[in-house]
Scaffold this motif. Structure first.
Motif, PDB file in Angstrom:
ATOM      1  N   GLN A   9       0.862  -1.177   0.000  1.00 35.23           N
ATOM      2  CA  GLN A   9       0.000   0.000   0.000  1.00 35.23           C
ATOM      3  C   GLN A   9       0.894   1.221   0.000  1.00 35.23           C
ATOM      4  O   GLN A   9       1.689   1.413   0.921  1.00 35.23           O
ATOM      5  CB  GLN A   9      -0.918   0.012   1.219  1.00 35.23           C
ATOM      6  CG  GLN A   9      -1.828   1.232   1.252  1.00 35.23           C
ATOM      7  CD  GLN A   9      -2.812   1.211   2.398  1.00 35.23           C
ATOM      8  OE1 GLN A   9      -3.299   0.154   2.789  1.00 35.23           O
ATOM      9  NE2 GLN A   9      -3.090   2.370   2.942  1.00 35.23           N
TER      10      GLN A   9
ATOM     11  N   LEU B  22      -1.471   5.965 -11.057  1.00 32.84           N
ATOM     12  CA  LEU B  22      -2.676   5.209 -11.365  1.00 32.84           C
ATOM     13  C   LEU B  22      -2.646   4.784 -12.829  1.00 32.84           C
ATOM     14  O   LEU B  22      -2.016   5.440 -13.660  1.00 32.84           O
ATOM     15  CB  LEU B  22      -3.920   6.066 -11.127  1.00 32.84           C
ATOM     16  CG  LEU B  22      -4.096   6.665  -9.735  1.00 32.84           C
ATOM     17  CD1 LEU B  22      -5.415   7.424  -9.659  1.00 32.84           C
ATOM     18  CD2 LEU B  22      -4.031   5.607  -8.659  1.00 32.84           C
TER      19      LEU B  22
ATOM     20  N   GLU C 263      -8.047   4.019 -14.321  1.00 32.24           N
ATOM     21  CA  GLU C 263      -8.375   4.397 -12.941  1.00 32.24           C
ATOM     22  C   GLU C 263      -8.493   5.911 -12.820  1.00 32.24           C
ATOM     23  O   GLU C 263      -9.450   6.424 -12.233  1.00 32.24           O
ATOM     24  CB  GLU C 263      -7.303   3.874 -11.986  1.00 32.24           C
ATOM     25  CG  GLU C 263      -7.275   2.369 -11.879  1.00 32.24           C
ATOM     26  CD  GLU C 263      -6.044   1.840 -11.144  1.00 32.24           C
ATOM     27  OE1 GLU C 263      -6.138   0.704 -10.618  1.00 32.24           O
ATOM     28  OE2 GLU C 263      -4.996   2.515 -11.105  1.00 32.24           O
TER      29      GLU C 263
ATOM     30  N   TYR D 125      -3.817   9.823  -4.153  1.00 33.17           N
ATOM     31  CA  TYR D 125      -4.327   8.469  -3.905  1.00 33.17           C
ATOM     32  C   TYR D 125      -3.215   7.531  -3.457  1.00 33.17           C
ATOM     33  O   TYR D 125      -2.064   7.697  -3.833  1.00 33.17           O
ATOM     34  CB  TYR D 125      -4.963   7.878  -5.172  1.00 33.17           C
ATOM     35  CG  TYR D 125      -6.209   8.597  -5.600  1.00 33.17           C
ATOM     36  CD1 TYR D 125      -7.440   8.250  -5.078  1.00 33.17           C
ATOM     37  CD2 TYR D 125      -6.152   9.639  -6.517  1.00 33.17           C
ATOM     38  CE1 TYR D 125      -8.588   8.907  -5.464  1.00 33.17           C
ATOM     39  CE2 TYR D 125      -7.306  10.314  -6.912  1.00 33.17           C
ATOM     40  CZ  TYR D 125      -8.520   9.940  -6.381  1.00 33.17           C
ATOM     41  OH  TYR D 125      -9.655  10.599  -6.761  1.00 33.17           O
TER      42      TYR D 125
ATOM     43  N   VAL E  45      -2.494   3.265  -3.497  1.00 34.34           N
ATOM     44  CA  VAL E  45      -2.943   2.018  -4.105  1.00 34.34           C
ATOM     45  C   VAL E  45      -2.633   0.893  -3.121  1.00 34.34           C
ATOM     46  O   VAL E  45      -1.514   0.771  -2.629  1.00 34.34           O
ATOM     47  CB  VAL E  45      -2.242   1.783  -5.458  1.00 34.34           C
ATOM     48  CG1 VAL E  45      -2.601   0.413  -6.018  1.00 34.34           C
ATOM     49  CG2 VAL E  45      -2.601   2.886  -6.446  1.00 34.34           C
TER      50      VAL E  45
ATOM     51  N   GLU F 288      -2.851  -3.250  -2.673  1.00 34.42           N
ATOM     52  CA  GLU F 288      -3.012  -4.522  -3.362  1.00 34.42           C
ATOM     53  C   GLU F 288      -2.898  -5.660  -2.361  1.00 34.42           C
ATOM     54  O   GLU F 288      -1.978  -5.679  -1.544  1.00 34.42           O
ATOM     55  CB  GLU F 288      -1.981  -4.654  -4.484  1.00 34.42           C
ATOM     56  CG  GLU F 288      -2.213  -3.607  -5.568  1.00 34.42           C
ATOM     57  CD  GLU F 288      -1.230  -3.689  -6.718  1.00 34.42           C
ATOM     58  OE1 GLU F 288      -1.651  -3.410  -7.841  1.00 34.42           O
ATOM     59  OE2 GLU F 288      -0.052  -4.029  -6.487  1.00 34.42           O
TER      60      GLU F 288
ATOM     61  N   ARG G 201      -7.235  -4.784  -5.896  1.00 33.33           N
ATOM     62  CA  ARG G 201      -6.492  -3.528  -6.014  1.00 33.33           C
ATOM     63  C   ARG G 201      -7.478  -2.407  -5.704  1.00 33.33           C
ATOM     64  O   ARG G 201      -8.499  -2.269  -6.379  1.00 33.33           O
ATOM     65  CB  ARG G 201      -5.926  -3.372  -7.421  1.00 33.33           C
ATOM     66  CG  ARG G 201      -5.213  -2.039  -7.654  1.00 33.33           C
ATOM     67  CD  ARG G 201      -4.670  -1.968  -9.073  1.00 33.33           C
ATOM     68  NE  ARG G 201      -4.234  -0.642  -9.457  1.00 33.33           N
ATOM     69  CZ  ARG G 201      -2.967  -0.227  -9.438  1.00 33.33           C
ATOM     70  NH1 ARG G 201      -2.011  -1.050  -9.036  1.00 33.33           N
ATOM     71  NH2 ARG G 201      -2.661   0.990  -9.822  1.00 33.33           N
TER      72      ARG G 201
ATOM     73  N   VAL H 194      -7.905   1.777  -5.024  1.00 29.01           N
ATOM     74  CA  VAL H 194      -7.337   3.113  -5.205  1.00 29.01           C
ATOM     75  C   VAL H 194      -8.084   4.015  -4.231  1.00 29.01           C
ATOM     76  O   VAL H 194      -9.274   4.279  -4.402  1.00 29.01           O
ATOM     77  CB  VAL H 194      -7.498   3.588  -6.662  1.00 29.01           C
ATOM     78  CG1 VAL H 194      -6.921   4.984  -6.829  1.00 29.01           C
ATOM     79  CG2 VAL H 194      -6.833   2.609  -7.625  1.00 29.01           C
TER      80      VAL H 194
END
Length: 179
Positions: free
Chosen positions: A56, A61, A65, A77, A79, A81, A95, A97
């Motif tokens: 994380q 992006l 996205e 943002y 991300v 996963e 995933r 966002v």
């Protein structure tokens, strides 16, 4: 926890509205378009549920996205996963966002806690519509398995913020078992 190397990072797929994709199997369609908590549904089908955090962090992006979020600001943002595991088998790659503002407030300190536990237990989060995708397992997982993997994504809204949660059902996922 160590995440097996065969899991890809990223999810740049060809997302489409569910109505424009032919989904022949009603069981699969039910999984793809279920508006409830995927985490809870998976937990109900196994004895041991586990979330493996791949990572994380702030990162660029994918174009799809950024377009879906109507955002051109790269640093706003994070991300996240993860792989959702049922009884030791990898079932779902997810995933998310997430706006930095939510990481600093309502969604701070997630660690290995499923994001769905927060989203579905807080009525301030609202889910939007779905998009679905098909991904060749050979291309995405670098495997000889010929099947197509299915995925879904939706936006969640919190006040004036929006986030994306995307999930791909891996070969061992119960979505492919019609028992």
């Amino acid at each position: 926890m160590v995440v097996p190397e065969e899991f890809p990072v990223g999810l740049d797929a060809d997302w489409q509205a569910p109505g424009s994709v032919k989904i022949d199997c009603p069981y699969l369609k039910n999984w793809l378009l279920d508006t409830g908590s995927l985490t809870e549904r998976l937990q109900s089908l196994c004895r041991h549920f586990e979330l493996k955090l791949i990572g994380q962090k702030k990162q660029p992006l994918h174009t799809s996205e950024a377009n879906w979020l109507n955002s051109s600001v790269p640093g706003e943002y994070q991300v996240r996963e993860v792989v959702l595991m049922g009884d030791g088998a990898p079932w779902v790659f997810a995933r998310s966002v997430i706006p930095e503002a939510l990481i600093q407030s309502e969604l701070g300190g997630l660690g290995c806690q499923p994001l769905g536990q927060r989203l579905f237990n807080d009525p301030r989060f609202r889910r939007g519509g779905f998009e679905v995708c098909r991904i060749p397992a050979q291309q995405w997982l670098n495997t000889q398995q010929p099947e197509t993997l299915w995925g879904r994504r939706s936006r969640f809204y919190f006040d004036n913020l929006s986030m994306i949660v995307a999930e791909v059902f891996l070969p061992a996922a119960p979505v492919y078992n019609q028992e």
